[in-house]
Design a protein around this motif. Structure first.
Motif, PDB file in Angstrom:
ATOM      1  N   SER A 221       0.971   0.546  51.021  1.00  0.00           N
ATOM      2  CA  SER A 221       0.313   1.238  52.126  1.00  0.00           C
ATOM      3  C   SER A 221       0.840   2.670  52.255  1.00  0.00           C
ATOM      4  N   GLN A 222       0.017   3.547  52.810  1.00  0.00           N
ATOM      5  CA  GLN A 222       0.467   4.915  53.082  1.00  0.00           C
ATOM      6  C   GLN A 222       1.626   4.896  54.073  1.00  0.00           C
ATOM      7  N   ARG A 223       1.601   3.977  55.027  1.00  0.00           N
ATOM      8  CA  ARG A 223       2.682   3.847  56.006  1.00  0.00           C
ATOM      9  C   ARG A 223       4.007   3.568  55.295  1.00  0.00           C
ATOM     10  N   HIS A 224       3.977   2.722  54.251  1.00  0.00           N
ATOM     11  CA  HIS A 224       5.213   2.397  53.536  1.00  0.00           C
ATOM     12  C   HIS A 224       5.759   3.636  52.825  1.00  0.00           C
ATOM     13  N   ILE A 225       4.881   4.421  52.200  1.00  0.00           N
ATOM     14  CA  ILE A 225       5.320   5.667  51.552  1.00  0.00           C
ATOM     15  C   ILE A 225       5.929   6.602  52.581  1.00  0.00           C
ATOM     16  N   SER A 226       5.302   6.701  53.743  1.00  0.00           N
ATOM     17  CA  SER A 226       5.825   7.560  54.804  1.00  0.00           C
ATOM     18  C   SER A 226       7.213   7.103  55.245  1.00  0.00           C
ATOM     19  N   PHE A 227       7.395   5.804  55.387  1.00  0.00           N
ATOM     20  CA  PHE A 227       8.702   5.275  55.798  1.00  0.00           C
ATOM     21  C   PHE A 227       9.756   5.518  54.714  1.00  0.00           C
TER      22      PHE A 227
END
Length: 273
Positions: free
Chosen positions: A37-43
């Protein structure tokens, strides 16, 4: 074998962000390639989440990293490096050198070179040394300078190539593709110097269209020498060490029967000399 310096785990977020931006990828683009997910990359890039070793591998594959950068990313995440880091001349690269020499010798009487990803010469067969030594100059076969830059800076080579404008476009695309993936260091610096030399030598090259033939032909038209050559580039299929990962072997073939006769005659003359 070279020893990669240990990096603090805290460097991983910044390193991942830098590598992603160098590839021109958004967080969403990287997420799609790595199937997360994009959220995981952001984290990961903010340090809110620490990656697993498997995740680092997926990210490295999505970013198409050279093995040296894969090791660096693993170390920054707190894991041991996965690949050896050997130079072509190191003891650990003996197999790489053996395969290279076999390939170069088997290609005679046609020219062939082994180069690193910056196109700096590592080895050459006899026809390669004879032909390109004459066109570029023996000083041009410098292991610290890319063959592309040496050819670009050689008035003899440029005067001998009938389709120099087309060739320089190919050279520039080749150097830029390698620079995009090369880790920071002398190799990247040489690629940057090569790109600068190419742009300086032919600022009009951007307006040149590729030849309509099946492959680009190197058209040599020197005094008493007429050759049409095409090249293929071989690489290790599954490199596990930087010596193999960085290696490219360029094989030149005669594009027609007349060029084949010229190359065979040159090789025979060199053997009898």
């Amino acid at each position: 074998m070279a020893v990669t310096a240990l990096r603090p785990v805290g460097e991983f977020p910044a390193m991942l962000s830098r590598l992603r931006q160098q590839r021109g990828l958004s967080q969403l683009g990287l997420a799609l390639s790595a199937e997360v997910s994009q959220r995981h990359i952001s984290f990961l890039e903010t340090g809110r989440t620490r990656p697993s070793r498997e995740m680092v591998g997926r990210l490295a594959q999505a970013l198409d990293l050279a093995l040296q950068d894969v090791n660096a990313l693993l170390l920054a995440a707190g894991f041991a490096p996965a690949h050896g880091e050997s130079a072509f001349t190191d003891e650990g690269a003996a197999m790489v050198r053996r395969v290279t020499q076999l390939a170069l010798a088997a290609h005679e009487p046609f020219p062939a070179f082994a180069v690193d990803r910056a196109w700096r010469p590592l080895a050459a067969n006899g026809p390669g040394q004879t032909l390109f030594g004459a066109l570029i100059g023996e000083d041009g076969l410098n292991p610290q300078v890319s063959l592309i830059r040496a050819a670009c800076e050689s008035q003899t080579f440029r005067a001998a190539v009938a389709n120099w404008a087309q060739l320089i476009v190919h050279f520039q695309a080749l150097a830029e593709a390698e620079a995009w993936r090369a880790p920071p260091g002398p190799m990247r610096a040489e690629l940057d110097a090569t790109i600068a030399a190419l742009k300086s030598a032919a600022p009009e090259a951007e307006r040149v269209h590729a030849a309509p033939a099946a492959a680009l032909i190197l058209q040599i038209r020197a005094a008493g020498l007429r050759l049409d050559l095409v090249s293929t580039v071989a690489r290790f299929g599954a490199p596990a060490d930087t010596a193999a990962d960085d290696l490219r072997i360029e094989f030149f073939y005669p594009a027609d029967a007349a060029s084949e006769q010229v190359l065979r005659r040159l090789a025979a003359g060199a053997e009898s000399a």
